[in-house]
Design a protein around this motif. Structure first.
Motif, PDB file in Angstrom:
ATOM      1  N   TYR A  24       8.507  29.020 -25.332  1.00 52.75           N
ATOM      2  CA  TYR A  24       9.394  28.484 -24.303  1.00 52.75           C
ATOM      3  C   TYR A  24      10.695  29.270 -24.233  1.00 52.75           C
ATOM      4  N   ASN A  25      11.172  29.748 -25.376  1.00 55.53           N
ATOM      5  CA  ASN A  25      12.425  30.490 -25.437  1.00 55.53           C
ATOM      6  C   ASN A  25      12.238  32.004 -25.405  1.00 55.53           C
ATOM      7  N   ALA A  26      11.013  32.465 -25.193  1.00 55.74           N
ATOM      8  CA  ALA A  26      10.747  33.901 -25.121  1.00 55.74           C
ATOM      9  C   ALA A  26      11.350  34.475 -23.839  1.00 55.74           C
ATOM     10  N   PRO A  27      11.698  35.748 -23.846  1.00 54.78           N
ATOM     11  CA  PRO A  27      12.292  36.364 -22.649  1.00 54.78           C
ATOM     12  C   PRO A  27      11.408  36.256 -21.408  1.00 54.78           C
ATOM     13  N   LEU A  28      10.100  36.409 -21.567  1.00 53.13           N
ATOM     14  CA  LEU A  28       9.199  36.307 -20.416  1.00 53.13           C
ATOM     15  C   LEU A  28       9.217  34.898 -19.832  1.00 53.13           C
ATOM     16  N   SER A  29       9.238  33.896 -20.699  1.00 53.40           N
ATOM     17  CA  SER A  29       9.278  32.517 -20.231  1.00 53.40           C
ATOM     18  C   SER A  29      10.604  32.213 -19.547  1.00 53.40           C
ATOM     19  N   GLU A  30      11.693  32.744 -20.107  1.00 55.13           N
ATOM     20  CA  GLU A  30      13.005  32.511 -19.481  1.00 55.13           C
ATOM     21  C   GLU A  30      13.076  33.175 -18.114  1.00 55.13           C
ATOM     22  N   MET A  31      12.468  34.366 -17.981  1.00 50.08           N
ATOM     23  CA  MET A  31      12.444  35.039 -16.688  1.00 50.08           C
ATOM     24  C   MET A  31      11.582  34.250 -15.699  1.00 50.08           C
ATOM     25  N   SER A  32      10.474  33.710 -16.178  1.00 47.62           N
ATOM     26  CA  SER A  32       9.617  32.887 -15.328  1.00 47.62           C
ATOM     27  C   SER A  32      10.350  31.626 -14.877  1.00 47.62           C
ATOM     28  N   GLN A  33      11.151  31.044 -15.776  1.00 49.80           N
ATOM     29  CA  GLN A  33      11.922  29.853 -15.421  1.00 49.80           C
ATOM     30  C   GLN A  33      12.956  30.167 -14.351  1.00 49.80           C
ATOM     31  N   GLU A  34      13.553  31.342 -14.436  1.00 51.03           N
ATOM     32  CA  GLU A  34      14.547  31.735 -13.427  1.00 51.03           C
ATOM     33  C   GLU A  34      13.897  31.943 -12.063  1.00 51.03           C
ATOM     34  N   LEU A  35      12.711  32.530 -12.052  1.00 55.22           N
ATOM     35  CA  LEU A  35      12.059  32.849 -10.779  1.00 55.22           C
ATOM     36  C   LEU A  35      11.359  31.645 -10.157  1.00 55.22           C
ATOM     37  N   THR A  36      10.655  30.868 -10.974  1.00 51.26           N
ATOM     38  CA  THR A  36       9.849  29.768 -10.440  1.00 51.26           C
ATOM     39  C   THR A  36      10.423  28.394 -10.737  1.00 51.26           C
ATOM     40  N   GLY A  37      11.337  28.313 -11.702  1.00 51.94           N
ATOM     41  CA  GLY A  37      11.881  27.019 -12.089  1.00 51.94           C
ATOM     42  C   GLY A  37      11.028  26.297 -13.114  1.00 51.94           C
ATOM     43  N   GLU A  38       9.941  26.941 -13.572  1.00 56.43           N
ATOM     44  CA  GLU A  38       9.048  26.335 -14.552  1.00 56.43           C
ATOM     45  C   GLU A  38       8.783  27.321 -15.681  1.00 56.43           C
ATOM     46  N   PRO A  39       8.577  26.826 -16.899  1.00 51.82           N
ATOM     47  CA  PRO A  39       8.217  27.725 -17.996  1.00 51.82           C
ATOM     48  C   PRO A  39       6.774  28.209 -17.838  1.00 51.82           C
ATOM     49  N   THR A  40       6.364  29.151 -18.664  1.00 52.68           N
ATOM     50  CA  THR A  40       5.004  29.669 -18.583  1.00 52.68           C
ATOM     51  C   THR A  40       3.993  28.595 -18.975  1.00 52.68           C
ATOM     52  N   ASP A  41       2.779  28.752 -18.482  1.00 56.67           N
ATOM     53  CA  ASP A  41       1.714  27.806 -18.815  1.00 56.67           C
ATOM     54  C   ASP A  41       1.412  27.798 -20.309  1.00 56.67           C
ATOM     55  N   ARG A  42       1.481  28.970 -20.916  1.00 58.45           N
ATOM     56  CA  ARG A  42       1.190  29.076 -22.342  1.00 58.45           C
ATOM     57  C   ARG A  42       2.147  28.213 -23.156  1.00 58.45           C
ATOM     58  N   ALA A  43       3.421  28.275 -22.831  1.00 59.32           N
ATOM     59  CA  ALA A  43       4.408  27.477 -23.553  1.00 59.32           C
ATOM     60  C   ALA A  43       4.143  25.985 -23.362  1.00 59.32           C
ATOM     61  N   LEU A  44       3.822  25.594 -22.141  1.00 54.56           N
ATOM     62  CA  LEU A  44       3.556  24.177 -21.884  1.00 54.56           C
ATOM     63  C   LEU A  44       2.332  23.686 -22.638  1.00 54.56           C
ATOM     64  N   TRP A  45       1.264  24.480 -22.674  1.00 55.95           N
ATOM     65  CA  TRP A  45       0.056  24.057 -23.384  1.00 55.95           C
ATOM     66  C   TRP A  45       0.288  23.943 -24.880  1.00 55.95           C
ATOM     67  N   TYR A  46       1.064  24.871 -25.451  1.00 60.16           N
ATOM     68  CA  TYR A  46       1.402  24.748 -26.865  1.00 60.16           C
ATOM     69  C   TYR A  46       2.183  23.467 -27.124  1.00 60.16           C
ATOM     70  N   LEU A  47       3.163  23.177 -26.284  1.00 59.17           N
ATOM     71  CA  LEU A  47       3.981  21.975 -26.486  1.00 59.17           C
ATOM     72  C   LEU A  47       3.168  20.701 -26.301  1.00 59.17           C
ATOM     73  N   ILE A  48       2.337  20.651 -25.272  1.00 55.94           N
ATOM     74  CA  ILE A  48       1.510  19.464 -25.025  1.00 55.94           C
ATOM     75  C   ILE A  48       0.495  19.279 -26.147  1.00 55.94           C
ATOM     76  N   GLY A  49      -0.195  20.358 -26.514  1.00 55.06           N
ATOM     77  CA  GLY A  49      -1.183  20.276 -27.598  1.00 55.06           C
ATOM     78  C   GLY A  49      -0.553  19.891 -28.916  1.00 55.06           C
TER      79      GLY A  49
END
Length: 65
Positions: A24-49
């Motif tokens: 969730y705090n990785a640079p790619l995820s932060e860039m995705s959050q800036e562009l789409t407003g959502e974190p990456t799917d990978r981060a969400l699945w790790y957190l949910i699981g």
């Protein structure tokens, strides 16, 4: 569910939560959050699981026979 399985799920859940936090705090995820407003799917699945495994593991430890 026995206590060993509950403990194993708790440990796996905590590890998944850690990986989810890091993803969730990785640079790619932060860039995705800036562009789409959502974190990456990978981060969400790790957190949910991780959350599900932790809850089931705690339940197994508390109610284990």
């Amino acid at each position: 569910m026995n206590k060993v399985l509950g403990l194993a799920l708790l440990v796996v859940g905590i590890i998944l939560l850690y990986f989810g936090y890091e993803a969730y705090n990785a640079p790619l995820s932060e860039m995705s959050q800036e562009l789409t407003g959502e974190p990456t799917d990978r981060a969400l699945w790790y957190l949910i699981g991780g959350a599900v495994a932790t809850i089931v593991g705690l339940y197994g430890l508390i109610r284990g026979k």
